[in-house]
Motif scaffolding. Structure first.
Motif, PDB file in Angstrom:
ATOM      1  N   PHE A  70       0.833  -1.205   0.000  1.00 17.88           N
ATOM      2  CA  PHE A  70       0.000   0.000   0.000  1.00 17.88           C
ATOM      3  C   PHE A  70       0.865   1.252   0.000  1.00 17.88           C
ATOM      4  CE2 PHE A  70      -2.176   3.294   2.555  1.00 17.88           C
ATOM      5  CZ  PHE A  70      -3.271   3.525   1.734  1.00 17.88           C
ATOM      6  N   PHE A  71       1.833   1.318   0.905  1.00 20.72           N
ATOM      7  CA  PHE A  71       2.647   2.526   1.011  1.00 20.72           C
ATOM      8  C   PHE A  71       3.496   2.747  -0.241  1.00 20.72           C
ATOM      9  CE2 PHE A  71       2.155   1.690   5.719  1.00 20.72           C
ATOM     10  CZ  PHE A  71       1.268   2.736   5.910  1.00 20.72           C
ATOM     11  N   THR A  72       3.965   1.661  -0.854  1.00 19.31           N
ATOM     12  CA  THR A  72       4.725   1.797  -2.094  1.00 19.31           C
ATOM     13  C   THR A  72       3.859   2.403  -3.187  1.00 19.31           C
ATOM     14  OG1 THR A  72       6.159  -0.067  -1.546  1.00 19.31           O
ATOM     15  CG2 THR A  72       5.992   0.533  -3.863  1.00 19.31           C
ATOM     16  N   ALA A  73       2.631   1.905  -3.312  1.00 21.29           N
ATOM     17  CA  ALA A  73       1.716   2.432  -4.327  1.00 21.29           C
ATOM     18  C   ALA A  73       1.382   3.896  -4.056  1.00 21.29           C
ATOM     19  CB  ALA A  73       0.451   1.585  -4.384  1.00 21.29           C
ATOM     20  N   VAL A  74       1.156   4.248  -2.793  1.00 25.73           N
ATOM     21  CA  VAL A  74       0.848   5.640  -2.440  1.00 25.73           C
ATOM     22  C   VAL A  74       2.010   6.546  -2.819  1.00 25.73           C
ATOM     23  CG1 VAL A  74       0.533   7.239  -0.500  1.00 25.73           C
ATOM     24  CG2 VAL A  74      -0.790   5.115  -0.595  1.00 25.73           C
ATOM     25  N   ARG A  75       3.214   6.133  -2.492  1.00 25.98           N
ATOM     26  CA  ARG A  75       4.381   6.962  -2.828  1.00 25.98           C
ATOM     27  C   ARG A  75       4.458   7.195  -4.333  1.00 25.98           C
ATOM     28  NH1 ARG A  75      10.831   5.488  -2.022  1.00 25.98           N
ATOM     29  NH2 ARG A  75      11.627   7.567  -2.517  1.00 25.98           N
ATOM     30  N   MET A  76       4.186   6.165  -5.110  1.00 29.83           N
ATOM     31  CA  MET A  76       4.238   6.302  -6.561  1.00 29.83           C
ATOM     32  C   MET A  76       3.179   7.279  -7.067  1.00 29.83           C
ATOM     33  SD  MET A  76       4.769   2.257  -7.392  1.00 29.83           S
ATOM     34  CE  MET A  76       4.888   2.418  -9.156  1.00 29.83           C
ATOM     35  N   ILE A  77       1.957   7.139  -6.571  1.00 27.58           N
ATOM     36  CA  ILE A  77       0.868   8.018  -7.014  1.00 27.58           C
ATOM     37  C   ILE A  77       1.192   9.472  -6.681  1.00 27.58           C
ATOM     38  CG2 ILE A  77      -1.587   8.561  -6.736  1.00 27.58           C
ATOM     39  CD1 ILE A  77      -1.926   5.542  -5.935  1.00 27.58           C
ATOM     40  N   ALA A  80       3.530  11.433  -8.852  1.00 28.14           N
ATOM     41  CA  ALA A  80       2.969  11.947 -10.104  1.00 28.14           C
ATOM     42  C   ALA A  80       2.074  13.145  -9.862  1.00 28.14           C
ATOM     43  CB  ALA A  80       2.187  10.837 -10.818  1.00 28.14           C
ATOM     44  N   CYS A  81       1.273  13.081  -8.799  1.00 26.89           N
ATOM     45  CA  CYS A  81       0.359  14.173  -8.449  1.00 26.89           C
ATOM     46  C   CYS A  81       0.148  14.141  -6.944  1.00 26.89           C
ATOM     47  CB  CYS A  81      -0.975  14.025  -9.178  1.00 26.89           C
ATOM     48  SG  CYS A  81      -2.245  15.215  -8.653  1.00 26.89           S
ATOM     49  N   GLY A  82       0.568  15.195  -6.265  1.00 28.59           N
ATOM     50  CA  GLY A  82       0.486  15.212  -4.806  1.00 28.59           C
ATOM     51  C   GLY A  82      -0.929  15.081  -4.297  1.00 28.59           C
ATOM     52  N   SER A  83      -1.868  15.797  -4.892  1.00 27.93           N
ATOM     53  CA  SER A  83      -3.252  15.755  -4.427  1.00 27.93           C
ATOM     54  C   SER A  83      -3.863  14.374  -4.640  1.00 27.93           C
ATOM     55  CB  SER A  83      -4.093  16.811  -5.147  1.00 27.93           C
ATOM     56  OG  SER A  83      -3.783  18.109  -4.680  1.00 27.93           O
ATOM     57  N   THR A  84      -3.593  13.761  -5.798  1.00 26.46           N
ATOM     58  CA  THR A  84      -4.128  12.423  -6.056  1.00 26.46           C
ATOM     59  C   THR A  84      -3.536  11.413  -5.091  1.00 26.46           C
ATOM     60  OG1 THR A  84      -4.412  12.981  -8.398  1.00 26.46           O
ATOM     61  CG2 THR A  84      -4.464  10.652  -7.821  1.00 26.46           C
ATOM     62  N   GLY A  85      -2.238  11.544  -4.799  1.00 28.57           N
ATOM     63  CA  GLY A  85      -1.613  10.636  -3.845  1.00 28.57           C
ATOM     64  C   GLY A  85      -2.184  10.783  -2.457  1.00 28.57           C
ATOM     65  N   TRP A  86      -2.465  12.026  -2.063  1.00 33.09           N
ATOM     66  CA  TRP A  86      -3.037  12.275  -0.738  1.00 33.09           C
ATOM     67  C   TRP A  86      -4.421  11.644  -0.628  1.00 33.09           C
ATOM     68  CZ3 TRP A  86      -0.965  14.910   3.491  1.00 33.09           C
ATOM     69  CH2 TRP A  86      -1.857  15.232   4.517  1.00 33.09           C
ATOM     70  N   VAL A 248       3.579  12.631   1.399  1.00 34.86           N
ATOM     71  CA  VAL A 248       4.562  13.718   1.420  1.00 34.86           C
ATOM     72  C   VAL A 248       5.909  13.202   0.922  1.00 34.86           C
ATOM     73  CG1 VAL A 248       5.636  15.520   2.824  1.00 34.86           C
ATOM     74  CG2 VAL A 248       3.309  14.780   3.337  1.00 34.86           C
ATOM     75  N   ILE A 249       6.265  11.991   1.315  1.00 32.96           N
ATOM     76  CA  ILE A 249       7.479  11.374   0.770  1.00 32.96           C
ATOM     77  C   ILE A 249       7.348  11.223  -0.738  1.00 32.96           C
ATOM     78  CG2 ILE A 249       8.893   9.281   0.742  1.00 32.96           C
ATOM     79  CD1 ILE A 249       8.226   8.874   3.692  1.00 32.96           C
ATOM     80  N   GLY A 250       6.140  10.852  -1.198  1.00 32.75           N
ATOM     81  CA  GLY A 250       5.914  10.734  -2.636  1.00 32.75           C
ATOM     82  C   GLY A 250       6.062  12.070  -3.348  1.00 32.75           C
ATOM     83  N   MET A 251       5.542  13.134  -2.747  1.00 36.13           N
ATOM     84  CA  MET A 251       5.691  14.470  -3.337  1.00 36.13           C
ATOM     85  C   MET A 251       7.167  14.840  -3.453  1.00 36.13           C
ATOM     86  SD  MET A 251       2.693  16.304  -1.121  1.00 36.13           S
ATOM     87  CE  MET A 251       1.220  15.364  -0.754  1.00 36.13           C
ATOM     88  N   ALA A 252       7.931  14.556  -2.410  1.00 37.09           N
ATOM     89  CA  ALA A 252       9.363  14.837  -2.447  1.00 37.09           C
ATOM     90  C   ALA A 252      10.049  14.002  -3.524  1.00 37.09           C
ATOM     91  CB  ALA A 252       9.983  14.559  -1.080  1.00 37.09           C
ATOM     92  N   THR A 253       9.592  12.780  -3.712  1.00 31.50           N
ATOM     93  CA  THR A 253      10.139  11.925  -4.767  1.00 31.50           C
ATOM     94  C   THR A 253       9.855  12.526  -6.140  1.00 31.50           C
ATOM     95  OG1 THR A 253       9.791   9.969  -3.372  1.00 31.50           O
ATOM     96  CG2 THR A 253      10.114   9.600  -5.740  1.00 31.50           C
TER      97      THR A 253
END
Length: 398
Positions: A70-77, A80-86, A248-253
Motif C-alpha cells: 500500500f505505502f509503495t503504491a501511495v508513494r508512486m501516485i 505523479a500528483c500530490g493531491s491524487t496521492g493524498w 509527502v514522501i511521494g511528493m518529495a520523490t
C-alpha cells in the motif's frame, strides 16, 4: 536515490498497474489542482488497479496485503500528483479501519458493494451523546479529503455524559444520507484534494457504528473476530499516521525526479554558461536530498517489517517500537519537506512559473506537513519520555 516500485511482496500486479497509471496522473495534475478535486476518471482508474483493496480484509474480497504494498503504491501516485496521492492514501487506508469495527458495520458498508469508499475527519469537533441503542451526533468537521468520491464517512467525536463531561472518544461511521458536504476547500497547497467540510445536523448512530479509541489503543477491537489477520493487529498510530507521511514522501520523490530531469541539461547563464549538472554544489544538494529521501523510506520499511513480524508471531507489540514508529513518521515528513525545500531553492527562477511540477510539489508538501498527525514535538516528546523511563499515556500513541 533508491527507486520506487521495487516492492516484491504478494501484490506486485497492483503496484505494477499503479506504475502504469503514473503518466496519466502526471498529465492530470494541473487539472486536479484547477478543479480542486481528483478527477473521477483517476479514482476509477485507481479502483481498477485494485489499489483500494490492498488494505481491505479478505473476508470482503480485499487483498489484505502487506502494508508496504500500500505505502509503495501511495508513494508512486503522489510522485505523479500530490493531491491524487493524498486522496488515494486517505481513502485507501479507511478499509483497514473499517475492518476493526463490529461485523454488522462492515456488512452495512461492504455487504452489497465491497468497493464502497469512505472519507473521514477525525478531529472531535462535533457533539456526541449516548442514547438508547447508540449515539446522537451533530456538528461540522473539516478537511474530509476525497469526500466527493465516498458514500460513507468516519468522524471523530468526544462522547459527553449527562454532566457534559467526556466519557469516551469514538470514531463514528455514517452513510451519505446522514450528512452533507460543504464545498469550502480553496487553498494554496493540496488544492486538488477536495478536502471539504462534513456537516451533520442531528443523526442517530447505532452502537455498532461506533469504535472507541480505548479499544483501538489496546489493539483489541470487535472487528478482529472477523478479521484476525496480522494486518489488523498493528496500531492505528502506525498505519494511519504513515498514510499521511507517505504521500509527502511521494511528493518529495516527484520533486526530486522533476529537479534532476530539469537540471541535467539546464544552462546557468549567470555562471558563464555552466551546465547545472556540472555544478559541484548542485551535485551536493542532490546527494543530500537523495539521502534524506532514502532515510525516510528505509525507516518506514524497517518499522512495518518489525510491526508485521510481531503481529504474525502473535506477540505483544513493544512500547519502544510503537514510539519509534511515531518518531520516524514525523521525522520522515520533516525529511521529505526538507528535500522539497532544498531542491526548490536550487532550481532557479523558472521553478516559480505556474504549472511547473516543482512549485506544485513544494506547495503540496508544505500543506501536507500541516496535518495534525505531523506535529513533530508531541511525537518526539513521547519517544523521549520512553527513553528516559517515563510513563507514556497509552492514548497518546493511538
Amino acid at each position: 536515490m533508491a527507486e520506487i516500485g521495487a516492492y516484491a511482496g504478494p501484490e506486485p500486479t497492483v503496484v505494477a498497474a499503479v506504475s502504469d497509471l503514473l503518466p496519466v496522473l502526471r498529465q492530470r495534475a494541473q487539472e486536479t489542482e484547477d478543479n480542486r478535486d481528483v478527477p473521477a476518471d483517476s479514482v476509477k482508474a485507481l479502483t481498477e488497479t485494485g489499489f483500494f483493496r490492498l488494505l481491505q480484509p479478505a473476508s470482503y474480497g480485499g487483498l489484505e496485503a502487506d502494508p508496504m504494498a500500500f505505502f509503495t503504491a501511495v508513494r508512486m501516485i503522489a510522485s505523479a500528483c500530490g493531491s491524487t496521492g493524498w486522496v488515494a492514501s486517505v481513502l485507501g487506508v479507511h478499509p483497514w479501519q473499517l475492518a476493526l469495527f463490529p461485523v454488522r458495520a462492515q456488512e452495512e458498508v461492504w455487504g452489497a458493494d465491497p468497493g464502497t469508499r469512505m472519507s473521514s475527519s477525525y478531529a472531535p469537533t462535533g457533539r456526541a451523546r449516548a442514547v438508547a441503542g447508540g449515539y446522537q451526533l451533530a456538528g461540522r468537521w473539516s478537511f474530509s479529503s476525497g469526500a466527493a468520491h465516498a458514500t460513507w464517512v468516519l468522524l471523530g467525536g468526544i462522547v459527553l455524559g449527562d454532566d457534559n463531561k467526556p466519557v469516551d472518544f469514538c470514531t463514528f461511521l455514517l452513510p451519505a444520507s446522514d450528512y452533507t458536504v460543504d464545498d469550502v476547500w480553496d487553498t494554496v497547497g493540496l488544492r486538488g484534494t477536495g478536502s471539504n467540510d462534513i456537516v451533520v445536523e442531528d443523526a442517530f448512530v447505532p452502537a455498532h457504528r461506533a469504535l472507541s479509541f480505548n479499544d483501538v489503543t489496546r489493539l483489541a477491537c470487535p472487528g478482529q473476530e472477523r478479521n484476525p489477520g496480522p494486518l489488523y493487529r498493528i496500531p492505528y498510530g502506525s498505519v494511519f499516521t504513515y498514510a499521511i507521511t507517505t504521500p509527502v514522501i511521494g511528493m518529495a520523490t516527484g520533486a526530486y525526479e522533476a529537479h534532476v530531469a530539469y537540471q541535467r541539461d539546464r544552462v546557468r547563464a549567470a555562471y558563464a554558461g555552466e551546465k547545472a549538472g556540472d555544478d559541484p554544489f548542485g551535485q551536493v544538494h542532490v546527494a543530500e536530498a537523495a539521502s534524506l529521501l532514502d532515510g525516510a523510506w528505509l525507516a518506514l520499511e524497517r518499522n512495518m517489517a518489525e510491526l508485521m513480524a510481531h503481529a504474525c508471531a502473535g506477540q505483544k507489540l513493544p512500547i519502544p517500537l510503537r514510539l519509534r514508529v511515531r518518531r520516524d513518521q514525523v521525522t520522515g515528513t520533516a525529511q521529505a519537506v526538507r528535500v522539497v525545500d532544498l531542491l526548490f531553492e536550487n532550481s532557479g527562477g523558472r521553478a516559480l512559473k505556474a504549472g511547473t511540477p516543482l512549485q506544485r510539489f513544494w506547495r503540496d508538501a508544505h500543506a501536507g506537513r500541516l496535518h495534525a498527525i505531523n506535529d513533530p514535538e508531541r511525537a518526539l516528546s513521547m519517544f523521549g519520555r520512553g527513553e528516559f523511563g517515563r510513563d507514556v499515556p497509552p492514548g497518546a500513541m493511538l
